[in-house]
Design an enzyme around this catalytic site. Structure first.
Site, short mmCIF file in Angstrom:
data_model
loop_
_atom_site.label_atom_id
_atom_site.label_comp_id
_atom_site.label_asym_id
_atom_site.label_seq_id
_atom_site.Cartn_x
_atom_site.Cartn_y
_atom_site.Cartn_z
N GLY A 11 0.84 -1.20 0.00
CA GLY A 11 0.00 0.00 0.00
C GLY A 11 0.87 1.25 0.00
O GLY A 11 1.89 1.29 0.68
N ARG A 72 1.00 -4.91 -5.65
CA ARG A 72 1.10 -6.16 -4.90
C ARG A 72 1.38 -7.21 -5.96
O ARG A 72 0.74 -7.22 -7.01
CB ARG A 72 -0.20 -6.43 -4.15
CG ARG A 72 -0.61 -5.21 -3.29
CD ARG A 72 -1.47 -5.57 -2.12
NE ARG A 72 -2.18 -4.40 -1.62
CZ ARG A 72 -1.87 -3.74 -0.51
NH1 ARG A 72 -0.84 -4.11 0.21
NH2 ARG A 72 -2.59 -2.72 -0.12
N ASP A 103 5.03 -4.76 6.13
CA ASP A 103 5.36 -6.09 6.60
C ASP A 103 5.56 -7.10 5.46
O ASP A 103 6.56 -7.82 5.40
CB ASP A 103 4.17 -6.51 7.48
CG ASP A 103 4.44 -7.77 8.23
OD1 ASP A 103 5.61 -8.05 8.49
OD2 ASP A 103 3.46 -8.48 8.54
N THR A 125 4.34 2.55 5.51
CA THR A 125 2.96 2.05 5.65
C THR A 125 2.18 2.95 6.59
O THR A 125 2.71 3.37 7.62
CB THR A 125 2.92 0.59 6.16
OG1 THR A 125 1.57 0.29 6.56
CG2 THR A 125 3.84 0.35 7.35
N ASP A 127 -0.18 1.98 8.35
CA ASP A 127 -0.74 1.17 9.44
C ASP A 127 0.07 1.22 10.74
O ASP A 127 -0.46 0.90 11.80
CB ASP A 127 -0.84 -0.31 9.00
CG ASP A 127 -1.71 -0.48 7.77
OD1 ASP A 127 -2.65 0.33 7.60
OD2 ASP A 127 -1.47 -1.41 6.98
N ASP A 129 2.21 -0.87 11.66
CA ASP A 129 2.03 -2.22 12.21
C ASP A 129 3.34 -3.00 12.34
O ASP A 129 3.34 -4.21 12.49
CB ASP A 129 1.04 -3.02 11.34
CG ASP A 129 1.45 -3.09 9.88
OD1 ASP A 129 2.41 -2.40 9.48
OD2 ASP A 129 0.80 -3.82 9.13
N ARG A 171 -5.31 -2.30 8.86
CA ARG A 171 -5.22 -3.74 8.60
C ARG A 171 -5.49 -4.50 9.90
O ARG A 171 -6.59 -4.45 10.38
CB ARG A 171 -3.86 -4.09 8.00
CG ARG A 171 -3.92 -5.38 7.19
CD ARG A 171 -2.65 -5.66 6.49
NE ARG A 171 -2.64 -5.02 5.17
CZ ARG A 171 -1.85 -5.41 4.19
NH1 ARG A 171 -1.01 -6.40 4.35
NH2 ARG A 171 -1.90 -4.82 3.03
P1 ADP Z 1 2.79 -4.35 2.64
O1 ADP Z 1 4.21 -4.38 2.24
O2 ADP Z 1 2.22 -2.96 2.65
O3 ADP Z 1 2.52 -5.12 3.92
P2 ADP Z 1 1.69 -6.56 1.12
O4 ADP Z 1 1.45 -7.45 2.29
O5 ADP Z 1 0.60 -6.52 0.09
O6 ADP Z 1 1.95 -5.06 1.50
O7 ADP Z 1 3.05 -7.04 0.43
C1 ADP Z 1 3.55 -6.39 -0.71
C2 ADP Z 1 4.20 -7.38 -1.62
O8 ADP Z 1 5.31 -7.99 -0.95
C3 ADP Z 1 3.33 -8.58 -2.04
O9 ADP Z 1 2.47 -8.27 -3.11
C4 ADP Z 1 4.39 -9.57 -2.46
O10 ADP Z 1 4.89 -9.28 -3.73
C5 ADP Z 1 5.49 -9.32 -1.42
N1 ADP Z 1 5.33 -10.26 -0.31
C6 ADP Z 1 4.44 -10.20 0.72
N2 ADP Z 1 4.56 -11.26 1.54
C7 ADP Z 1 5.56 -12.02 1.02
C8 ADP Z 1 6.15 -13.28 1.40
N3 ADP Z 1 5.74 -13.93 2.48
N4 ADP Z 1 7.14 -13.75 0.61
C9 ADP Z 1 7.56 -13.10 -0.49
N5 ADP Z 1 7.04 -11.93 -0.89
C10 ADP Z 1 6.06 -11.39 -0.16
O1 F6P Z 2 -1.58 -1.38 4.36
C1 F6P Z 2 -2.21 -0.18 4.02
C2 F6P Z 2 -3.68 -0.40 3.81
O2 F6P Z 2 -4.27 0.83 3.46
C3 F6P Z 2 -4.42 -1.01 5.01
O3 F6P Z 2 -4.70 -0.06 6.00
C4 F6P Z 2 -5.65 -1.57 4.33
O4 F6P Z 2 -6.21 -2.62 5.07
C5 F6P Z 2 -5.09 -2.04 3.01
O5 F6P Z 2 -3.90 -1.32 2.77
C6 F6P Z 2 -6.03 -1.86 1.86
O6 F6P Z 2 -5.44 -2.45 0.76
P1 F6P Z 2 -5.95 -2.27 -0.75
O7 F6P Z 2 -5.25 -1.09 -1.31
O8 F6P Z 2 -5.51 -3.53 -1.40
O9 F6P Z 2 -7.43 -2.12 -0.68
#
Ligand code: ADP
Ligand code: F6P
Length: 317
Positions: A11, A72, A103, A125, A127, A129, A171
């Site tokens: 995000g 993502r 994360d 982020t 969040d 978090d 989240r």
């Molecule tokens: P954020 O980084 O904001 O927490 P996401 O959880 O959507 O957002 O993760 C972003 C991207 O990081 C995912 O679309 C994926 O490409 C990569 N990613 C997330 N989790 C993993 C994982 N366990 N192993 C490898 N890549 C990951």
């Molecule tokens: O991680 C940032 C965030 O805005 C969270 O607060 C929310 O749950 C999520 O991303 C929403 O994701 P998306 O853009 O996929 O709707």
């Protein structure tokens, strides 16, 4: 070291651009070239890159979103996807990578570092978090946006003497709700860390109303309840009109606050320093007003300081 890469992933968060700017400026200061990778890990797999110089990052610090775009990427979750990303890194002679994200992005970064890539993460982020850092880039700006919205809702609530449920993002983390309540945003708060059931919410609300407090804000973190069910439950139980507002994506947009710009700038400079030292697998954060870095494995270590803030909140509500 001659060349670094930087990408934003997951995000978007206000302040990501200030972080990109800091990485580019600091790297250029040491004669290191920076490639901006577009669309997060997707762009790393597909080789979508642009050369970022001082001109490209001029006047971006204040802008919301990310000039590099974000995504993502499910392909990167697989070993094969990460191997393709590694190919791009080798082909473009990228000697170190800065990943700005949350994360999930850090999980991906850690796996990439296991393939031999020098990677440093910056917490981007809204969040907040990631337990290892007191603040993530974007959290402060979003908190201010949430407060601005709640202040406006309060104006109309107090005029009508009514109650509104406000759902904020986060989240699975309650920080946006917790800190907006600490800043005086609401009377009742429910977060994943301190979840209230419908009856407890009604009891607290009833108590407030009996004490003459007729306009109440109930702040809840997203994904915890069906907000319409909660609205109906309160209406039926207490026989009062309740409305709800989901703040949604307005929370992710907007010009980065000064706090976020400075935080992102300091963190970006630390990232370049770490990569120049040949470090890898480090996540940059802030603790006690000092920039720190920890191994990716420690980013989710429990943050005991939050208990104190919930105690403080109990005295304020
Ligand atoms: P954020 O980084 O904001 O927490 P996401 O959880 O959507 O957002 O993760 C972003 C991207 O990081 C995912 O679309 C994926 O490409 C990569 N990613 C997330 N989790 C993993 C994982 N366990 N192993 C490898 N890549 C990951
Ligand atoms: O991680 C940032 C965030 O805005 C969270 O607060 C929310 O749950 C999520 O991303 C929403 O994701 P998306 O853009 O996929 O709707």
């Amino acid at each position: 070291m001659k060349r670094l890469g930087v990408l934003t992933s997951g995000g978007d968060a206000p302040g990501m651009n200030a972080a990109i700017r800091a990485v580019v400026k600091s790297a250029n200061h040491y004669g290191i070239e920076v490639l901006g990778i577009k669309h997060g890990y997707k762009g790393l797999i597909n080789g979508e890159v642009i050369l970022l110089g001082g001109h490209e990052v001029d006047r971006i610090a204040e802008k919301g979103g990310t000039i590099l775009k974000t995504a993502r990427c499910s392909e990167f979750m697989e070993e094969q996807g990460r191997r393709s990303a590694l190919e791009t890194i080798k082909r473009l002679s990228i000697e170190g990578l800065v990943v700005i994200g949350g994360d999930g992005s850090f999980n991906g970064a850690e796996k990439l570092s296991r393939l031999g890539v020098n990677v440093v993460g910056l917490p981007g982020t809204i969040d907040n978090d990631l337990a290892y850092t007191e603040y993530s880039i974007g959290f402060d700006t979003t908190l201010n946006t949430v407060m601005d919205c709640i202040d406006k809702i309060k104006d109309t609530d107090s005029s009508h003497e009514k109650t509104t449920i406000v759902e904020v993002m986060g989240r699975y983390c309650g920080d946006l709700a917790l800190y907006s309540a600490l800043a005086g945003g609401g009377e009742i708060i429910s977060t994943p860390e301190r979840k209230l059931n419908f009856d407890t919410i009604c009891l607290k609300l009833e108590d407030n109303i009996n004490k003459g407090k007729l306009d109440n804000i109930i702040i809840i973190t997203e994904r915890m309840y069906n907000i319409e069910e909660l609205e109906k439950y309160i209406q039926k139980k207490l026989n009062i009109a309740v409305r709800s507002t989901v703040l949604g994506y307005v929370q992710r947009g907007g010009k980065a606050s000064v706090f976020d710009r400075i935080l992102a700038s300091k963190m970006g400079v630390r990232a370049v320093k770490l990569l120049r030292l040949g470090e890898t697998c480090r996540a940059v954060g802030i603790r006690n007003n000092k920039i720190i870095d920890v191994d990716f494995k420690r980013v989710n270590c429990i943050d005991s300081a939050k208990d104190k803030e919930y105690d403080l909140l109990n005295q304020l509500l």
